[in-house]
Scaffold this motif. Structure first.
Motif, mmCIF file in Angstrom:
data_model
loop_
_atom_site.group_PDB
_atom_site.id
_atom_site.type_symbol
_atom_site.label_atom_id
_atom_site.label_comp_id
_atom_site.label_asym_id
_atom_site.label_seq_id
_atom_site.Cartn_x
_atom_site.Cartn_y
_atom_site.Cartn_z
ATOM 1 N N UNK A 77 55.981 39.725 32.929
ATOM 2 C CA UNK A 77 55.304 38.811 33.687
ATOM 3 C C UNK A 77 54.890 37.525 33.265
ATOM 4 N N UNK A 78 54.718 36.604 34.100
ATOM 5 C CA UNK A 78 54.375 35.330 33.668
ATOM 6 C C UNK A 78 53.180 34.481 34.690
ATOM 7 N N UNK A 79 52.705 33.442 34.216
ATOM 8 C CA UNK A 79 51.885 32.789 35.120
ATOM 9 C C UNK A 79 52.244 32.542 36.544
ATOM 10 N N UNK A 80 53.477 31.873 36.426
ATOM 11 C CA UNK A 80 54.096 31.664 37.709
ATOM 12 C C UNK A 80 54.221 33.001 38.647
ATOM 13 N N UNK A 81 54.456 34.155 37.917
ATOM 14 C CA UNK A 81 54.761 35.195 38.748
ATOM 15 C C UNK A 81 53.290 35.807 39.484
ATOM 16 N N UNK B 160 48.725 44.494 32.844
ATOM 17 C CA UNK B 160 48.418 43.154 32.116
ATOM 18 C C UNK B 160 49.277 42.883 30.672
ATOM 19 N N UNK B 161 49.862 41.718 30.756
ATOM 20 C CA UNK B 161 50.706 41.513 29.786
ATOM 21 C C UNK B 161 50.268 40.028 29.063
ATOM 22 N N UNK B 162 50.390 40.305 27.757
ATOM 23 C CA UNK B 162 50.004 39.140 26.926
ATOM 24 C C UNK B 162 51.101 38.369 26.851
ATOM 25 N N UNK B 163 51.414 37.269 27.541
ATOM 26 C CA UNK B 163 52.398 36.674 27.868
ATOM 27 C C UNK B 163 52.541 35.541 26.459
ATOM 28 N N UNK B 164 51.488 35.062 25.903
ATOM 29 C CA UNK B 164 51.431 34.085 24.980
ATOM 30 C C UNK B 164 50.649 34.303 23.849
ATOM 31 N N UNK C 229 55.787 27.453 32.272
ATOM 32 C CA UNK C 229 55.142 26.208 32.637
ATOM 33 C C UNK C 229 53.635 26.800 32.915
ATOM 34 N N UNK C 230 52.644 25.811 32.331
ATOM 35 C CA UNK C 230 51.170 26.129 32.858
ATOM 36 C C UNK C 230 50.824 25.510 34.441
ATOM 37 N N UNK C 231 50.415 26.496 34.967
ATOM 38 C CA UNK C 231 50.076 26.018 36.528
ATOM 39 C C UNK C 231 49.213 24.982 36.530
ATOM 40 N N UNK C 232 49.129 24.008 37.749
ATOM 41 C CA UNK C 232 47.933 23.089 37.531
ATOM 42 C C UNK C 232 46.931 23.703 38.643
ATOM 43 N N UNK C 233 45.992 24.439 38.108
ATOM 44 C CA UNK C 233 45.113 25.085 38.971
ATOM 45 C C UNK C 233 44.523 24.215 39.949
ATOM 46 N N UNK D 157 41.991 32.204 42.157
ATOM 47 C CA UNK D 157 42.594 30.907 41.284
ATOM 48 C C UNK D 157 41.553 30.850 40.072
ATOM 49 N N UNK D 158 40.174 31.177 40.163
ATOM 50 C CA UNK D 158 39.262 30.917 39.149
ATOM 51 C C UNK D 158 39.712 32.218 38.002
ATOM 52 N N UNK D 159 40.000 33.423 38.726
ATOM 53 C CA UNK D 159 40.226 34.604 37.972
ATOM 54 C C UNK D 159 41.438 34.441 37.123
ATOM 55 N N UNK D 160 42.504 34.014 37.922
ATOM 56 C CA UNK D 160 43.687 33.661 36.985
ATOM 57 C C UNK D 160 43.770 32.799 36.089
ATOM 58 N N UNK D 161 43.213 31.592 36.190
ATOM 59 C CA UNK D 161 42.919 30.464 35.336
ATOM 60 C C UNK D 161 42.399 30.917 33.909
ATOM 61 N N UNK D 162 41.212 31.837 34.186
ATOM 62 C CA UNK D 162 40.564 32.350 33.146
ATOM 63 C C UNK D 162 41.511 33.521 32.270
ATOM 64 N N UNK D 163 42.078 34.520 33.152
ATOM 65 C CA UNK D 163 42.725 35.223 32.307
ATOM 66 C C UNK D 163 44.053 34.775 31.568
ATOM 67 N N UNK D 164 44.695 33.851 32.240
ATOM 68 C CA UNK D 164 45.773 32.919 31.725
ATOM 69 C C UNK D 164 45.363 32.408 30.554
ATOM 70 N N UNK D 165 44.058 31.424 30.593
ATOM 71 C CA UNK D 165 43.650 31.006 29.611
ATOM 72 C C UNK D 165 43.459 31.934 28.128
#
Length: 413
Positions: free
Chosen positions: A240-244, A203-207, A315-319, A164-172
């Motif tokens: 790909x997305x954050x929820x994915x 890895x995909x630049x979703x935003x 949607x942005x996940x609530x990490x 979750x730490x890793x994903x929150x970072x790369x998503x951000x």
């Protein structure tokens, strides 16, 4: 001479260009990155795809020894995989970015590999692209297989918190990983309590520039990723997305707990796998019952998957909420996150798996993408690559080559 007529008016498609294999450089070869910093290669320690991995250190440090802290991935410049991965590393994995994030979140470490440099190198009339990265140790897939394909509940929940730490970072930082799995999770070369997510080839630049991509199905992209774990969106050809990422993470955690996902009996049929995941998403309780005995169902995983199900594509996940679910799971078994990853004791009758002595690991080096080693063999059927069965071992070496599973089918109605 007139051009040849097209058969039936149809132009013949060109065959895809063959990728070149990387030439092996001798120890002592010096590469200069784009910042004019010089790096010296040691021995080749693995091959991934069409590139080679070498132990390395800064040129001024003399001979590259077996305990070198870096690896350099080298591949012919005409190849594409490393170029794609470089985009992520250069935008989101610079050491200062990672350090700033850790300080802002008050965490001891973040499991994202640091980017130390890259550039082009010429030798024998050929051009090569290279990237300098941290060196890592063994991957979790080897540990999982050596543990009879079951991790303890405490360990899985702790791995989930690190992810979750890793994903929150790369998503951000505007990216999603899209290929989370045990073989892409590596222990630190020096600290067995730290785990890193590697291989950003998908890895995909979703935003880009903060503008999320819209949901759009593309039949040409159906089933991208690793078939066992890839998201329902990916099965439908959606980017790909954050929820994915969180969905993939959930599948991984459930597999680590129970040993096997319900659709693993027909991985050569991507449509079957997709439809199985759809049924499991719609009936989460039945999904968990198919994976666990009634007395061993991890309630927190049901809550986790329900939260994933509730997320919209953009949607942005609530990490924090997801972390709370996993922390509650630890509390329910009378435990807490002590920051120690114990692979030697399991509540699932797992045999003792010891982290190898560093000397042996150094002798074998690292593997395919970040660390060097012997690529794991895979077989292909109906366009979908599937991991071949591996004999159970308790010997730990380094990361295997990572390949992407891809298949195609008709568009989901």
């Amino acid at each position: 001479m007139p051009p040849k007529a097209k058969a039936n008016g149809v132009k013949k498609a060109r065959a895809p260009a063959k990728r070149k294999l990387a030439e092996e450089f001798p120890p002592g070869e010096v590469l200069t990155d784009n910042a004019k910093k010089k790096w010296k290669l040691g021995s080749a320690v693995g091959q991934g795809g069409f590139g080679l991995l070498y132990l390395a250190n800064e040129d001024s440090l003399g001979t590259v020894k077996a305990d070198a802290p870096y690896v350099i991935k080298v591949e012919p410049s005409d190849n594409g995989p490393l170029f794609s991965e470089l985009k992520f590393y250069m935008r989101a994995a610079k050491p200062d970015l990672i350090t700033t994030w850790m300080k802002s979140r008050k965490i001891d470490y973040l499991g994202v590999p640091k980017y130390w440099g890259s550039g082009l190198h010429e030798k024998g009339g050929e051009r090569y692209r290279f990237m300098v990265m941290d060196r890592f140790g063994t991957d979790l897939q080897k540990l999982f297989e050596g543990c009879e394909k079951k991790f303890s509940r405490k360990l899985v929940l702790q791995l989930g918190l690190r992810l979750l730490d890793i994903l929150e970072y790369i998503h951000d930082h505007e990216y999603v990983h899209a290929d989370i799995k045990a073989s892409n999770l590596l222990l630190s070369h020096t600290n067995p309590n730290q785990v890193y997510l590697v291989d950003y080839g998908l890895a995909y630049r979703y935003s880009p520039e903060g503008v999320p991509k819209e949901y759009k199905e593309d039949p040409k992209r159906c089933h991208d990723g690793t078939i066992e774990f890839t998201s329902i969106d990916a099965h439908n050809g959606v980017a790909p997305s954050r929820r994915g990422d969180l969905e993939i993470m959930g599948y991984c955690m459930i597999q680590w707990l129970c040993g096997r996902l319900p659709w693993e009996d027909k991985l050569t049929d991507p449509v079957y796998v997709r439809d199985s995941k759809l049924r499991c998403r719609d009936k989460i309780d039945e999904f968990l019952k198919s994976c666990f005995s009634p007395e061993n169902i991890p309630v927190e995983m049901g809550k986790f998957m329900a939260e994933v199900k509730a997320l919209g594509y953009t949607d942005k996940p609530d990490y924090t909420k997801f972390r709370g679910i996993l922390q509650q799971g630890l509390k329910s078994i009378g435990s807490a996150d002590d920051k120690k990853l114990d692979f030697s004791v399991s509540t699932n009758s797992c045999p003792s798996v010891k982290t190898p002595k560093r000397k042996k690991a150094e002798g074998k080096g690292q593997s395919a993408d970040e660390t060097g080693g012997t690529p794991s063999k895979k077989r292909q059927a109906n366009g979908v690559k599937k991991t071949s069965p591996v004999k159970k071992k308790t010997v730990v070496s380094s990361e295997p080559a990572v390949k992407k599973s891809r298949g195609r089918s008709k568009k989901n109605p």
